[in-house]
Every structure is written in structure tokens, then in C-alpha cells.
Design a protein around this motif. Structure first.
Motif: not given
Length: 186
Positions: A80, A86, A84, A59-63, A67, A78, A65
Motif C-alpha cells: 500500500s 497490521l 496501516v 487487521n484484514a483490510t484491502g491495504i 492472520e 502489505h 492483512a
């Protein structure tokens, strides 16, 4: 392409054809990757080849990520008030007793009384009942944690995911998961 493979695998799984989807995924892997197959795939986050969802979906969102970092493992961030997912991977673990094990470290330890808002969760599909919920350690140095779980005969597939829990007040929780593994319980 990997995108087309993923779409086909998801369609098969939505129809409950988990074994056929997994067999197709195995057939698309390069021969050198077949030796890495265990109860989960690429548990050291090396970037092994293969389509999702039997490989890591990140996942790579604003809330939140994640990698892959070949040197350190799965990098997560994280901060938020929302829940979410991840990272996630589909599994086909046969019925039995197992251990879920992880090694992880935060960039900075949280206050001692604070619960780390990140956990590995293993759910049974299609029922979505929880099999395991293993919080990441509150440690700035790599630390291992483990827990036992059981897969019943009526659980044909599972989803392992790194979940970021919603926090009342956003606190940044970043770090690395060095490894995640599942082994048969002794």
C-alpha cells in the motif's frame, strides 16, 4: 463474550485504568493460559485464548492483512501507499531496560537497497511517544533482529504493533513473523 470483554477493557483503558483492565483480562483467561503470560502474550502467534487488546488484534483490510498460522506464525501481506497497522497488542511493562526481539522472513527478499516497509513499533500510552522501532529483516529465510529500549516511570501502558509503512510505489511485502518477544535487559 470476547467482544463484550474487549469493549469493557477498552473503556477502562480510555479512562486510564490500565491496571484494572489488565487484572480483569487475566481473570477471564482459562487457567492453562496463565502460564503463557510474559511481557507480551502469545509471542509465537499460536492463537492463545483471550480477548483483545491484551491479545493480538489483527487487521484484514484491502491495504494490509494479517492472520495467525499455527505452523509458521503471523502471516502478513502489505502493498500500500498508505500506512496501516497490521497487528497490535496492549502491554503493561514496568519501568526498566528491555530488549525487543523478532524472527521473521519475507516471501521474497526485496532489492538490497530497499528498506522493508514493515516494523514493530512500541509506543508509550497515553503520551504516544515511540519507545522502539524495529524493522523486519530483508530476508527470505527466517532471521532474528533485536533492539534495546527503555520504559520510563511515566509510561503506565504500551502498545506493540506491526506497522506497514506507506510506499511511494506499492510493492508487495508478504511473509511471516515467527516470533516476537520482550525480555529484561541484562
Amino acid at each position: 463474550s470476547a467482544r463484550e470483554q474487549t469493549a469493557l477493557l477498552i473503556t477502562m483503558m480510555q479512562k486510564g485504568d490500565f491496571d484494572r483492565a489488565y487484572t480483569a483480562w487475566l481473570g477471564w483467561l482459562p487457567p492453562e493460559a496463565l502460564g503463557r503470560i510474559a511481557y507480551l502474550y502469545d509471542g509465537t502467534f499460536s492463537g492463545a485464548p483471550g480477548a483483545t487488546p491484551f491479545n493480538w488484534t489483527l487487521n484484514a483490510t484491502g491495504i494490509g492483512a494479517t492472520e495467525l498460522d499455527k505452523e509458521h506464525g503471523l502471516r502478513f501481506d502489505h502493498s500500500s501507499t498508505a500506512n496501516v497497522q497490521l497487528a497490535a497488542q496492549m502491554l503493561l511493562i514496568p519501568p526498566g531496560r528491555y530488549r525487543l526481539m523478532t524472527v521473521a522472513a519475507l516471501d521474497q527478499a526485496m532489492p538490497q537497497d530497499a528498506e522493508v516497509p514493515l516494523a514493530w513499533q512500541l509506543i508509550c500510552l497515553p503520551k504516544r511517544n515511540m519507545l522502539a522501532d524495529l524493522r523486519l529483516p530483508n530476508s527470505a529465510v527466517p532471521k532474528g533482529l533485536a533492539m534495546a529500549f527503555e520504559v520510563s516511570a511515566d509510561c503506565p501502558a504500551q502498545q506493540l504493533s506491526l506497522e506497514g509503512g506507506g510506499m511511494e510505489f506499492p510493492i508487495r511485502a508478504g511473509g511471516y513473523v515467527r516470533s516476537i518477544a520482550i525480555e529484561k535487559a541484562k
